[in-house]
Motif scaffolding. Structure first.
Motif, PDB file in Angstrom:
ATOM      1  N   LEU A 176       0.852  -1.015   0.006  1.00 58.25           N
ATOM      2  CA  LEU A 176      -0.037   0.031  -0.126  1.00 58.25           C
ATOM      3  C   LEU A 176       0.845   1.122   0.033  1.00 58.25           C
ATOM      4  CD1 LEU A 176      -2.803  -0.976   2.427  1.00 58.25           C
ATOM      5  CD2 LEU A 176      -3.116  -0.381   0.145  1.00 58.25           C
ATOM      6  N   ALA A 177       1.759   1.280   0.974  1.00 56.93           N
ATOM      7  CA  ALA A 177       2.952   2.365   1.036  1.00 56.93           C
ATOM      8  C   ALA A 177       3.630   2.468  -0.644  1.00 56.93           C
ATOM      9  CB  ALA A 177       3.554   2.172   1.962  1.00 56.93           C
ATOM     10  N   ALA A 178       3.972   1.460  -0.710  1.00 59.17           N
ATOM     11  CA  ALA A 178       4.795   1.400  -2.400  1.00 59.17           C
ATOM     12  C   ALA A 178       3.695   2.052  -3.444  1.00 59.17           C
ATOM     13  CB  ALA A 178       5.190   0.344  -2.826  1.00 59.17           C
ATOM     14  N   ARG A 179       2.478   1.563  -3.216  1.00 58.05           N
ATOM     15  CA  ARG A 179       1.421   2.063  -4.331  1.00 58.05           C
ATOM     16  C   ARG A 179       1.297   3.664  -4.253  1.00 58.05           C
ATOM     17  NH1 ARG A 179      -3.788  -1.687  -4.164  1.00 58.05           N
ATOM     18  NH2 ARG A 179      -2.868  -3.826  -4.560  1.00 58.05           N
ATOM     19  N   ALA A 180       1.118   4.138  -3.281  1.00 61.18           N
ATOM     20  CA  ALA A 180       0.803   5.630  -3.074  1.00 61.18           C
ATOM     21  C   ALA A 180       2.067   6.415  -3.212  1.00 61.18           C
ATOM     22  CB  ALA A 180       0.869   5.745  -1.333  1.00 61.18           C
ATOM     23  N   ALA A 181       3.327   5.711  -3.189  1.00 66.65           N
ATOM     24  CA  ALA A 181       4.714   6.521  -3.616  1.00 66.65           C
ATOM     25  C   ALA A 181       4.417   6.285  -5.312  1.00 66.65           C
ATOM     26  CB  ALA A 181       5.897   5.743  -3.202  1.00 66.65           C
ATOM     27  N   ALA A 182       4.149   5.423  -5.851  1.00 67.42           N
ATOM     28  CA  ALA A 182       4.247   5.321  -7.213  1.00 67.42           C
ATOM     29  C   ALA A 182       3.323   6.281  -7.724  1.00 67.42           C
ATOM     30  CB  ALA A 182       4.006   3.717  -7.512  1.00 67.42           C
ATOM     31  N   GLU A 183       2.006   6.366  -7.299  1.00 67.13           N
ATOM     32  CA  GLU A 183       1.246   7.140  -7.709  1.00 67.13           C
ATOM     33  C   GLU A 183       1.662   8.744  -7.739  1.00 67.13           C
ATOM     34  OE1 GLU A 183      -2.177   5.812  -5.402  1.00 67.13           O
ATOM     35  OE2 GLU A 183      -2.917   4.794  -6.782  1.00 67.13           O
ATOM     36  N   LYS A 184       2.162   8.916  -6.493  1.00 62.57           N
ATOM     37  CA  LYS A 184       2.697  10.350  -6.436  1.00 62.57           C
ATOM     38  C   LYS A 184       3.854  10.717  -7.482  1.00 62.57           C
ATOM     39  CE  LYS A 184       3.316  12.347  -2.300  1.00 62.57           C
ATOM     40  NZ  LYS A 184       3.754  12.391  -0.811  1.00 62.57           N
ATOM     41  N   TRP A 185       4.559   9.596  -7.555  1.00 61.59           N
ATOM     42  CA  TRP A 185       5.704   9.771  -8.775  1.00 61.59           C
ATOM     43  C   TRP A 185       5.318   9.788  -9.986  1.00 61.59           C
ATOM     44  CZ3 TRP A 185       7.816   6.622 -12.578  1.00 61.59           C
ATOM     45  CH2 TRP A 185       9.041   6.916 -12.835  1.00 61.59           C
ATOM     46  N   LEU A 186       4.308   9.048 -10.320  1.00 60.35           N
ATOM     47  CA  LEU A 186       3.663   9.153 -11.781  1.00 60.35           C
ATOM     48  C   LEU A 186       2.970  10.505 -12.017  1.00 60.35           C
ATOM     49  CD1 LEU A 186       2.295   5.550 -12.062  1.00 60.35           C
ATOM     50  CD2 LEU A 186       4.151   6.714 -13.457  1.00 60.35           C
ATOM     51  N   ALA A 187       2.504  10.988 -10.895  1.00 59.77           N
ATOM     52  CA  ALA A 187       2.013  12.592 -11.113  1.00 59.77           C
ATOM     53  C   ALA A 187       3.148  13.597 -11.512  1.00 59.77           C
ATOM     54  CB  ALA A 187       1.274  12.943  -9.708  1.00 59.77           C
ATOM     55  N   ILE A 188       4.210  13.075 -10.878  1.00 62.81           N
ATOM     56  CA  ILE A 188       5.043  14.106 -11.364  1.00 62.81           C
ATOM     57  C   ILE A 188       5.772  13.998 -12.828  1.00 62.81           C
ATOM     58  CG2 ILE A 188       7.756  14.583 -10.833  1.00 62.81           C
ATOM     59  CD1 ILE A 188       7.068  13.688  -7.724  1.00 62.81           C
ATOM     60  N   VAL A 189       5.584  12.621 -13.253  1.00 61.96           N
ATOM     61  CA  VAL A 189       6.095  12.367 -14.428  1.00 61.96           C
ATOM     62  C   VAL A 189       4.897  12.858 -15.267  1.00 61.96           C
ATOM     63  CG1 VAL A 189       6.155  10.424 -16.147  1.00 61.96           C
ATOM     64  CG2 VAL A 189       7.394  10.323 -14.130  1.00 61.96           C
ATOM     65  N   ASP A 190       3.512  12.862 -15.108  1.00 60.09           N
ATOM     66  CA  ASP A 190       2.558  13.368 -15.736  1.00 60.09           C
ATOM     67  C   ASP A 190       2.623  14.853 -15.939  1.00 60.09           C
ATOM     68  OD1 ASP A 190       1.397  10.591 -15.788  1.00 60.09           O
ATOM     69  OD2 ASP A 190      -0.219  10.971 -14.255  1.00 60.09           O
ATOM     70  N   ALA A 191       3.076  15.579 -14.994  1.00 58.01           N
ATOM     71  CA  ALA A 191       3.262  16.884 -14.987  1.00 58.01           C
ATOM     72  C   ALA A 191       4.422  17.371 -15.739  1.00 58.01           C
ATOM     73  CB  ALA A 191       3.242  17.499 -13.650  1.00 58.01           C
ATOM     74  N   GLY A 192       5.340  16.554 -16.271  1.00 63.69           N
ATOM     75  CA  GLY A 192       6.254  16.896 -17.249  1.00 63.69           C
ATOM     76  C   GLY A 192       7.387  17.092 -16.390  1.00 63.69           C
ATOM     77  N   ASP A 193       7.629  17.189 -15.122  1.00 64.36           N
ATOM     78  CA  ASP A 193       8.557  17.224 -14.245  1.00 64.36           C
ATOM     79  C   ASP A 193       9.691  16.260 -14.426  1.00 64.36           C
ATOM     80  OD1 ASP A 193      10.667  18.634 -12.736  1.00 64.36           O
ATOM     81  OD2 ASP A 193       8.951  19.197 -11.009  1.00 64.36           O
ATOM     82  N   TYR A 194      10.341  15.726 -15.421  1.00 60.68           N
ATOM     83  CA  TYR A 194      11.081  14.511 -15.508  1.00 60.68           C
ATOM     84  C   TYR A 194      12.406  14.630 -14.580  1.00 60.68           C
ATOM     85  CZ  TYR A 194       7.775  14.251 -19.555  1.00 60.68           C
ATOM     86  OH  TYR A 194       6.672  14.254 -20.272  1.00 60.68           O
ATOM     87  N   GLY A 195      13.103  15.987 -14.408  1.00 61.21           N
ATOM     88  CA  GLY A 195      14.091  15.953 -13.767  1.00 61.21           C
ATOM     89  C   GLY A 195      13.896  15.573 -12.436  1.00 61.21           C
ATOM     90  N   LYS A 196      12.691  16.235 -11.749  1.00 58.72           N
ATOM     91  CA  LYS A 196      12.335  15.813 -10.469  1.00 58.72           C
ATOM     92  C   LYS A 196      11.993  14.248 -10.305  1.00 58.72           C
ATOM     93  CE  LYS A 196       8.874  17.281  -6.773  1.00 58.72           C
ATOM     94  NZ  LYS A 196       7.989  18.106  -6.579  1.00 58.72           N
ATOM     95  N   ALA A 197      11.285  13.866 -11.259  1.00 57.54           N
ATOM     96  CA  ALA A 197      11.018  12.391 -11.273  1.00 57.54           C
ATOM     97  C   ALA A 197      12.287  11.534 -11.123  1.00 57.54           C
ATOM     98  CB  ALA A 197      10.274  12.107 -12.462  1.00 57.54           C
ATOM     99  N   TRP A 198      13.368  11.821 -11.834  1.00 58.13           N
ATOM    100  CA  TRP A 198      14.707  11.379 -11.861  1.00 58.13           C
ATOM    101  C   TRP A 198      15.303  11.532 -10.722  1.00 58.13           C
ATOM    102  CZ3 TRP A 198      19.892  12.346 -10.928  1.00 58.13           C
ATOM    103  CH2 TRP A 198      20.840  11.402 -11.362  1.00 58.13           C
ATOM    104  N   ASP A 199      15.325  12.700  -9.919  1.00 60.89           N
ATOM    105  CA  ASP A 199      15.508  12.886  -8.668  1.00 60.89           C
ATOM    106  C   ASP A 199      15.359  12.170  -7.763  1.00 60.89           C
ATOM    107  OD1 ASP A 199      17.359  14.823  -9.914  1.00 60.89           O
ATOM    108  OD2 ASP A 199      16.000  16.752  -9.029  1.00 60.89           O
ATOM    109  N   GLN A 200      13.741  11.487  -7.591  1.00 60.97           N
ATOM    110  CA  GLN A 200      13.318  10.935  -6.634  1.00 60.97           C
ATOM    111  C   GLN A 200      13.579   9.295  -6.755  1.00 60.97           C
ATOM    112  OE1 GLN A 200       9.079  11.898  -6.152  1.00 60.97           O
ATOM    113  NE2 GLN A 200       9.769  13.985  -5.419  1.00 60.97           N
ATOM    114  N   CYS A 201      14.429   8.891  -7.990  1.00 60.41           N
ATOM    115  CA  CYS A 201      14.278   7.661  -8.314  1.00 60.41           C
ATOM    116  C   CYS A 201      15.621   6.876  -7.471  1.00 60.41           C
ATOM    117  CB  CYS A 201      14.771   7.384  -9.526  1.00 60.41           C
ATOM    118  SG  CYS A 201      13.511   7.569 -10.899  1.00 60.41           S
ATOM    119  N   ALA A 202      15.704   5.434  -7.460  1.00 58.85           N
ATOM    120  CA  ALA A 202      16.336   4.872  -6.286  1.00 58.85           C
ATOM    121  C   ALA A 202      18.118   5.002  -7.078  1.00 58.85           C
ATOM    122  CB  ALA A 202      15.981   3.245  -6.467  1.00 58.85           C
TER     123      ALA A 202
END
Length: 160
Positions: free
Chosen positions: A51-77
């Motif tokens: 459940l926690a990972a799903r929530a994190a994935a959804e938040k991260w995908l929202a960043i990708v959807d917004a086109g903030d690809y650099g921020k999305a990369w920064d949050q990756c493992a």
């Protein structure tokens, strides 16, 4: 009567002895024994992680959807950032997502907890599969694999 008092006193001593044994701190050579988790406890812990990972994935995908690809990369493992440079990610993702168009809807289909993945150290991993309808492609699937790292669920892999 004396016999009753003697039995009562003996019972009281046994009770006090048991209580003292429970409260007594273990000596330096004695480690406390924790009970092994049951299958139910293990499954509940894994479900909570999913459940926690799903929530994190959804938040991260929202960043990708917004086109903030650099921020999305920064949050990756760390392993993801080691294998995919920020520049490559920021350049390639608009091409992929641009061809799909905007997200119209996204729902979780399934998530799966694993304690190991091929080529990775032991840890906590969750793969989440989404059913996503994009503007230009309905019925797509997105897969986000996350690892629990530095106190947070971080994307380790992403595919459409």
């Amino acid at each position: 009567m004396k016999r009753f008092h003697a039995l009562a006193f003996a019972g009281l001593l046994c009770t006090l002895g048991a209580a003292e044994a429970q409260l007594k701190m273990p000596g330096p050579a004695t480690a406390p024994q924790l009970p092994a988790p049951t299958d139910t406890q293990t499954k509940e812990a894994q479900a909570a992680k999913e459940l926690a990972a799903r929530a994190a994935a959804e938040k991260w995908l929202a960043i990708v959807d917004a086109g903030d690809y650099g921020k999305a990369w920064d949050q990756c493992a760390k392993a993801f950032r080691k294998n995919v440079t920020r520049e490559r990610w920021v350049e390639s993702l608009p091409k992929t997502h641009g061809a799909l168009g905007a997200v119209k809807s996204r729902t979780v289909e399934v998530s799966s907890f694993k304690s190991s993945l091929p080529g990775m150290p032991e840890g906590d991993y969750v793969t989440v599969r989404f059913s996503t309808n994009f503007e230009k492609k309905a019925d797509a699937q997105e897969i986000v694999t996350l690892v629990f790292e530095d106190g947070a669920w971080r994307p380790l892999g992403y595919g459409v």
